[in-house]
Design a protein around this motif. Structure first.
Motif, PDB file in Angstrom:
ATOM      1  N   LYS A 338      -6.890 -27.433   6.783  1.00 19.69           N
ATOM      2  CA  LYS A 338      -7.634 -26.402   6.168  1.00 19.69           C
ATOM      3  C   LYS A 338      -6.381 -25.441   5.758  1.00 19.69           C
ATOM      4  O   LYS A 338      -5.348 -25.318   6.330  1.00 19.69           O
ATOM      5  CB  LYS A 338      -8.241 -25.521   7.031  1.00 19.69           C
ATOM      6  CG  LYS A 338      -9.600 -26.155   7.481  1.00 19.69           C
ATOM      7  CD  LYS A 338     -10.130 -25.053   8.305  1.00 19.69           C
ATOM      8  CE  LYS A 338     -11.376 -25.963   9.262  1.00 19.69           C
ATOM      9  NZ  LYS A 338     -11.903 -24.816  10.187  1.00 19.69           N
ATOM     10  N   SER A 339      -6.627 -24.651   4.333  1.00 17.23           N
ATOM     11  CA  SER A 339      -5.669 -23.811   4.059  1.00 17.23           C
ATOM     12  C   SER A 339      -5.602 -22.624   4.700  1.00 17.23           C
ATOM     13  O   SER A 339      -6.532 -21.748   4.627  1.00 17.23           O
ATOM     14  CB  SER A 339      -5.600 -23.672   2.583  1.00 17.23           C
ATOM     15  OG  SER A 339      -5.450 -24.680   2.016  1.00 17.23           O
ATOM     16  N   HIS A 341      -4.797 -18.644   5.610  1.00 13.15           N
ATOM     17  CA  HIS A 341      -4.332 -17.847   4.583  1.00 13.15           C
ATOM     18  C   HIS A 341      -3.427 -16.927   4.908  1.00 13.15           C
ATOM     19  O   HIS A 341      -3.246 -15.814   4.211  1.00 13.15           O
ATOM     20  CB  HIS A 341      -5.641 -17.098   3.988  1.00 13.15           C
ATOM     21  CG  HIS A 341      -5.866 -15.584   3.921  1.00 13.15           C
ATOM     22  ND1 HIS A 341      -5.564 -15.020   5.335  1.00 13.15           N
ATOM     23  CD2 HIS A 341      -6.095 -14.694   3.118  1.00 13.15           C
ATOM     24  CE1 HIS A 341      -5.661 -13.646   4.830  1.00 13.15           C
ATOM     25  NE2 HIS A 341      -5.767 -13.521   3.853  1.00 13.15           N
ATOM     26  N   PHE A 385      -9.535 -13.919  14.572  1.00  7.73           N
ATOM     27  CA  PHE A 385     -10.544 -13.751  13.466  1.00  7.73           C
ATOM     28  C   PHE A 385      -9.727 -14.175  11.954  1.00  7.73           C
ATOM     29  O   PHE A 385      -8.639 -13.690  11.848  1.00  7.73           O
ATOM     30  CB  PHE A 385     -10.961 -12.137  13.002  1.00  7.73           C
ATOM     31  CG  PHE A 385     -11.937 -12.016  12.280  1.00  7.73           C
ATOM     32  CD1 PHE A 385     -13.283 -12.417  12.155  1.00  7.73           C
ATOM     33  CD2 PHE A 385     -11.766 -11.127  11.072  1.00  7.73           C
ATOM     34  CE1 PHE A 385     -14.178 -12.308  11.166  1.00  7.73           C
ATOM     35  CE2 PHE A 385     -12.600 -10.884   9.957  1.00  7.73           C
ATOM     36  CZ  PHE A 385     -14.000 -11.425   9.951  1.00  7.73           C
ATOM     37  N   PRO A 386     -10.376 -14.974  11.326  1.00  7.72           N
ATOM     38  CA  PRO A 386      -9.617 -15.856  10.288  1.00  7.72           C
ATOM     39  C   PRO A 386      -9.288 -14.867   9.023  1.00  7.72           C
ATOM     40  O   PRO A 386     -10.211 -13.822   8.852  1.00  7.72           O
ATOM     41  CB  PRO A 386     -10.521 -16.839   9.929  1.00  7.72           C
ATOM     42  CG  PRO A 386     -12.162 -16.510  10.218  1.00  7.72           C
ATOM     43  CD  PRO A 386     -11.802 -15.641  11.468  1.00  7.72           C
ATOM     44  N   PRO A 388      -9.386 -15.145   6.047  1.00  4.28           N
ATOM     45  CA  PRO A 388     -10.542 -15.167   4.915  1.00  4.28           C
ATOM     46  C   PRO A 388     -11.807 -14.396   5.399  1.00  4.28           C
ATOM     47  O   PRO A 388     -12.861 -14.216   4.677  1.00  4.28           O
ATOM     48  CB  PRO A 388     -10.813 -16.593   4.394  1.00  4.28           C
ATOM     49  CG  PRO A 388      -9.916 -17.175   5.286  1.00  4.28           C
ATOM     50  CD  PRO A 388      -9.159 -16.514   6.337  1.00  4.28           C
ATOM     51  N   ILE A 392     -15.696 -17.459   5.357  1.00  3.73           N
ATOM     52  CA  ILE A 392     -15.936 -18.811   5.680  1.00  3.73           C
ATOM     53  C   ILE A 392     -16.697 -18.922   6.884  1.00  3.73           C
ATOM     54  O   ILE A 392     -16.703 -20.050   7.277  1.00  3.73           O
ATOM     55  CB  ILE A 392     -14.426 -19.274   5.973  1.00  3.73           C
ATOM     56  CG1 ILE A 392     -13.628 -18.474   7.049  1.00  3.73           C
ATOM     57  CG2 ILE A 392     -13.679 -19.599   4.628  1.00  3.73           C
ATOM     58  CD1 ILE A 392     -12.582 -19.113   7.736  1.00  3.73           C
ATOM     59  N   ARG A 393     -17.570 -17.864   7.307  1.00  5.06           N
ATOM     60  CA  ARG A 393     -18.833 -17.975   7.999  1.00  5.06           C
ATOM     61  C   ARG A 393     -20.032 -18.022   7.510  1.00  5.06           C
ATOM     62  O   ARG A 393     -20.913 -17.894   7.945  1.00  5.06           O
ATOM     63  CB  ARG A 393     -18.469 -16.906   9.090  1.00  5.06           C
ATOM     64  CG  ARG A 393     -17.227 -17.204  10.119  1.00  5.06           C
ATOM     65  CD  ARG A 393     -17.090 -16.003  11.093  1.00  5.06           C
ATOM     66  NE  ARG A 393     -15.984 -16.462  11.880  1.00  5.06           N
ATOM     67  CZ  ARG A 393     -15.388 -15.732  13.016  1.00  5.06           C
ATOM     68  NH1 ARG A 393     -15.910 -14.637  13.095  1.00  5.06           N
ATOM     69  NH2 ARG A 393     -14.265 -16.066  13.620  1.00  5.06           N
ATOM     70  N   TRP A 427     -13.140 -17.899  24.521  1.00  2.00           N
ATOM     71  CA  TRP A 427     -11.980 -17.665  23.850  1.00  2.00           C
ATOM     72  C   TRP A 427     -12.189 -17.067  22.313  1.00  2.00           C
ATOM     73  O   TRP A 427     -11.678 -16.319  21.998  1.00  2.00           O
ATOM     74  CB  TRP A 427     -11.268 -18.907  23.808  1.00  2.00           C
ATOM     75  CG  TRP A 427      -9.801 -19.053  23.371  1.00  2.00           C
ATOM     76  CD1 TRP A 427      -8.777 -18.350  23.937  1.00  2.00           C
ATOM     77  CD2 TRP A 427      -9.419 -19.200  21.930  1.00  2.00           C
ATOM     78  NE1 TRP A 427      -7.705 -18.305  23.158  1.00  2.00           N
ATOM     79  CE2 TRP A 427      -7.883 -18.874  21.957  1.00  2.00           C
ATOM     80  CE3 TRP A 427      -9.987 -19.552  20.799  1.00  2.00           C
ATOM     81  CZ2 TRP A 427      -7.180 -19.227  20.730  1.00  2.00           C
ATOM     82  CZ3 TRP A 427      -9.465 -19.793  19.633  1.00  2.00           C
ATOM     83  CH2 TRP A 427      -7.790 -19.576  19.553  1.00  2.00           C
ATOM     84  N   ALA A 462      -6.421 -22.794  20.205  1.00  2.78           N
ATOM     85  CA  ALA A 462      -6.970 -23.179  18.955  1.00  2.78           C
ATOM     86  C   ALA A 462      -6.725 -24.741  18.558  1.00  2.78           C
ATOM     87  O   ALA A 462      -7.359 -25.118  17.644  1.00  2.78           O
ATOM     88  CB  ALA A 462      -6.902 -22.363  17.824  1.00  2.78           C
ATOM     89  N   ILE A 504     -12.926 -25.123  14.657  1.00  3.36           N
ATOM     90  CA  ILE A 504     -13.575 -24.046  15.567  1.00  3.36           C
ATOM     91  C   ILE A 504     -14.320 -23.452  14.255  1.00  3.36           C
ATOM     92  O   ILE A 504     -15.805 -23.112  14.448  1.00  3.36           O
ATOM     93  CB  ILE A 504     -12.550 -23.211  16.004  1.00  3.36           C
ATOM     94  CG1 ILE A 504     -11.870 -23.907  17.184  1.00  3.36           C
ATOM     95  CG2 ILE A 504     -13.286 -21.820  16.514  1.00  3.36           C
ATOM     96  CD1 ILE A 504     -10.786 -23.042  17.779  1.00  3.36           C
ATOM     97  N   GLU A 505     -13.808 -22.999  12.985  1.00  2.00           N
ATOM     98  CA  GLU A 505     -14.731 -22.531  12.037  1.00  2.00           C
ATOM     99  C   GLU A 505     -15.559 -23.618  11.435  1.00  2.00           C
ATOM    100  O   GLU A 505     -14.932 -24.733  11.656  1.00  2.00           O
ATOM    101  CB  GLU A 505     -13.621 -21.873  10.974  1.00  2.00           C
ATOM    102  CG  GLU A 505     -12.814 -20.639  11.617  1.00  2.00           C
ATOM    103  CD  GLU A 505     -13.697 -19.375  12.026  1.00  2.00           C
ATOM    104  OE1 GLU A 505     -14.747 -19.344  11.705  1.00  2.00           O
ATOM    105  OE2 GLU A 505     -12.969 -18.812  12.583  1.00  2.00           O
TER     106      GLU A 505
HETATM  107  P1  XMP Z   1     -10.267 -24.109  13.097  1.00  3.28           P
HETATM  108  O1  XMP Z   1     -11.430 -23.843  12.209  1.00  3.28           O
HETATM  109  O2  XMP Z   1      -9.022 -24.631  11.955  1.00  3.28           O
HETATM  110  O3  XMP Z   1      -9.609 -22.605  13.439  1.00  3.28           O
HETATM  111  O4  XMP Z   1     -10.122 -24.976  14.215  1.00  3.28           O
HETATM  112  C1  XMP Z   1      -8.506 -22.728  14.389  1.00  3.28           C
HETATM  113  C2  XMP Z   1      -8.137 -21.001  14.617  1.00  3.28           C
HETATM  114  O5  XMP Z   1      -7.602 -20.515  13.425  1.00  3.28           O
HETATM  115  C3  XMP Z   1      -8.705 -19.565  12.880  1.00  3.28           C
HETATM  116  N1  XMP Z   1      -8.513 -19.359  11.517  1.00  3.28           N
HETATM  117  C4  XMP Z   1      -7.667 -18.667  10.631  1.00  3.28           C
HETATM  118  N2  XMP Z   1      -6.816 -17.783  11.014  1.00  3.28           N
HETATM  119  N3  XMP Z   1      -6.379 -17.432   8.759  1.00  3.28           N
HETATM  120  C5  XMP Z   1      -6.119 -17.184   9.944  1.00  3.28           C
HETATM  121  O6  XMP Z   1      -5.216 -16.082  10.432  1.00  3.28           O
HETATM  122  C6  XMP Z   1      -7.055 -18.633   8.242  1.00  3.28           C
HETATM  123  O7  XMP Z   1      -7.039 -18.745   7.101  1.00  3.28           O
HETATM  124  C7  XMP Z   1      -8.086 -19.209   9.424  1.00  3.28           C
HETATM  125  N4  XMP Z   1      -8.934 -20.196   9.455  1.00  3.28           N
HETATM  126  C8  XMP Z   1      -9.047 -20.336  10.652  1.00  3.28           C
HETATM  127  C9  XMP Z   1      -9.779 -19.785  13.403  1.00  3.28           C
HETATM  128  O8  XMP Z   1     -10.656 -18.710  13.797  1.00  3.28           O
HETATM  129  C10 XMP Z   1      -9.655 -20.454  14.836  1.00  3.28           C
HETATM  130  O9  XMP Z   1      -9.187 -19.393  15.801  1.00  3.28           O
END
Ligand code: XMP
Length: 507
Positions: A338-339, A341, A385-386, A388, A392-393, A427, A462, A504-505
């Motif tokens: 994933k990109s 941000h 908290f991501p 974006p 993205i939720r 978590w 994560a 996770i997301e």
């Molecule tokens: P995923 O969905 O990749 O997420 O398993 C792993 C962790 O990263 C968070 N997450 C982000 N954090 N910018 C951020 O600062 C982002 O674009 C982003 N995308 C996912 C996600 O909430 C989880 O804790």
């Protein structure tokens, strides 16, 4: 210092983190560095990570590593590479071995400095397609799993290999292995600690920023940027910019104001950019398009607001995992999932100096720094908290009405988790609005509204995550409140997917 060489495994940074948490300073370096470049850093030991690639397909370490003369530990791919280099044989397995397995210590293992402290049999985490089918001629088998090799030692050359991953949480005795390697084999002293690092860091910043009037930084309300702003505020004035992109939770800004109120050197400015973001995102459904658009606009909004040439120092909350992930992607190592941000997004203007004091630290280390800096612990224990945000939720199409539904549901969910003492038992937990409508009955009326998913995961970093086992009895009243109080939602489901294979997301 121990060098952890990265061949693209999703777990590489965990190796360094586990070592540091035991007091052994360690650094992750790109796996394809030459042996001489690695030797120049004078490591006291080298660890070769796992990899999505097979040995002999163009991603192998420099074989000259074996002649540097410091102890080497190979994990998974690293183990297979060492076995092959030393005259053993590696073959592709008929099936991928993935998950928990038991390993048994052999007679030789009982005397081996790496594995001797393990229980006679212990659980480990395997994740591999290839296996060592023949050990190198002089190697000793120290661990086996279901009659097959799981670990070897070649003490005369100070080389060890393990088929599994001692660094992951699912290998409960893994830290004994890393400690034995660092302390007993590489003779490292466990003297690295965060309090001393923080004092050193502040002294360094004081010198670096001695003539600087103010540092500009973007803050999100998350742990990294909050710790960054507070750290810098102890050295100089901080202009903290909060860009409201319209996908924030109901409580993000309030939290930030409350924390910064205790640190008078921080001046908080809120930039309302909601309309600008909606103009580009209304109707967008594709997750990558959402992520990339938000990342790009965020940078632009920030730059427009501070004004070109109006500041000299820009602070970024880049942490170590961001650095490693982007390096791995740049080296064609770890697969791009994933990109994210917040990874090095700001335009590189030669006149602006980047200040990134958190670069050497992992997430949990940043939290500990926050405690040492006097930040309220409830902020430091906020779930991630991501960048974006809710965009993205809100799975599928972005529309203002859908975001409002999600924001209301999120606020209720958060309130209930805190009220029921569930927040700190997981978590990360959140709700995602699904792009499906389902039929329900409310009162005597048919309803046809959105479904909402609850996601709650337990993780350390994560990289891997388990589903948090909240009981149905705990979840039922929360689901009832969501359906009763949020207009537009008539069904709630619980996500039962671990990471991997899920992320996770949802987007
Ligand atoms: P995923 O969905 O990749 O997420 O398993 C792993 C962790 O990263 C968070 N997450 C982000 N954090 N910018 C951020 O600062 C982002 O674009 C982003 N995308 C996912 C996600 O909430 C989880 O804790």
């Amino acid at each position: 210092m121990l060098c952890v060489l990265d061949y693209g495994s999703q777990y590489t940074q965990l190796i360094a983190r586990r070592l540091r948490s035991q007091g052994f300073f360690s650094e992750v370096l790109p796996g394809r560095l030459s042996a001489s470049a690695i030797a120049a850093r004078r490591p006291s030991g080298i660890i070769l990570s796992g990899s999505p690639h097979s040995v002999g397909t163009g991603f192998d370490p420099d074989p000259a590593l074996l002649s540097i003369g410091v102890p080497i530990l190979g994990l998974c791919f690293g183990y297979q590479f060492l076995a092959q280099q030393l005259g053993g044989r590696v073959a592709q397995s008929t099936h991928r071995e993935y998950g928990a397995a038991q390993v048994r210590k052999t007679q030789a293992g009982k005397l081996d400095p790496l594995v001797n402290r393990l229980s006679p049999t212990t659980q480990v985490w395997m994740s591999h397609g290839d296996s060592v089918v023949e050990l190198p001629p002089d190697a000793q088998l120290v661990l086996e799993s279901a009659g097959k090799p799981a670990g070897f030692a070649l003490p005369s050359r100070r080389i060890w290999g393990l088929q599994f991953h001692p660094e992951v949480y699912h290998t409960p005795e893994g830290k004994l292995l890393l400690e034995s390697f660092a302390r007993d084999i590489c003779k490292q002293t466990p003297n690295w600690n965060l309090r001393a690092e923080l004092t050193e860091l502040k002294d360094k910043l004081r010198t670096e920023l001695a003539d600087v009037r103010e540092v500009v930084c973007a803050v999100s309300g998350g742990v990294d940027s909050t710790v960054l702003a507070v750290l810098l505020s102890q050295v100089c004035k901080v202009r903290a910019l909060f860009v409201d992109h319209g996908f924030l939770r109901a409580y993000d800004l309030a939290n930030l104001r409350r924390v910064f109120a205790n640190f008078p050197n921080i001046q908080l400015e809120v930039v309302d950019a909601k309309e600008r973001f909606w103009a580009a995102l209304d109707g967008v459904s594709d997750p990558e398009q959402k992520r990339l658009t938000i990342g790009r606009l965020f940078v632009k909004t920030f730059a427009d607001h501070v004004g070109e040439g109006r500041f000299t120092h820009l602070a970024q909350g880049t942490i170590y995992s961001d650095v490693i992930e982007s390096a791995a992607v740049a080296h064609g190592g770890a697969a791009h999932i994933k990109s994210h941000h917040n990874v090095g997004g700001f335009p590189q203007d030669a006149r602006v100096q980047l200040v990134e004091p958190l670069r050497p630290f992992f997430k949990d280390e940043v939290r500990e720094l926050g405690v040492l800096l006097g930040i309220d612990s409830d902020i430091l224990h906020l779930h991630p908290f991501p960048g974006p945000g809710l965009a993205i939720r809100c799975i599928g199409e972005l529309r203002r009405d859908r975001i409002e539904i999600l924001r209301r549901a999120d606020a209720i969910f958060y309130e209930e988790l805190i009220r029921r003492d569930m927040y700190l038992r997981t978590w990360q937990a959140f709700v995602a609005l699904l792009p499906v409508r389902t039929v329900g009955v409310m009162g005597d009326q048919r309803s046809y509204e959105h479904a909402l998913a609850i996601r709650a995961v337990s993780s350390v970093d994560a990289m891997t995550a388990d589903v948090t086992e909240f009981s149905i009895a705990e979840l039922l009243p929360i689901a009832a409140r969501l359906v009763n109080e949020v207009r537009g939602i008539n069904r709630v489901v619980y996500d039962l997917t671990t990471k991997p294979p899920g992320t996770i997301e949802w987007e």
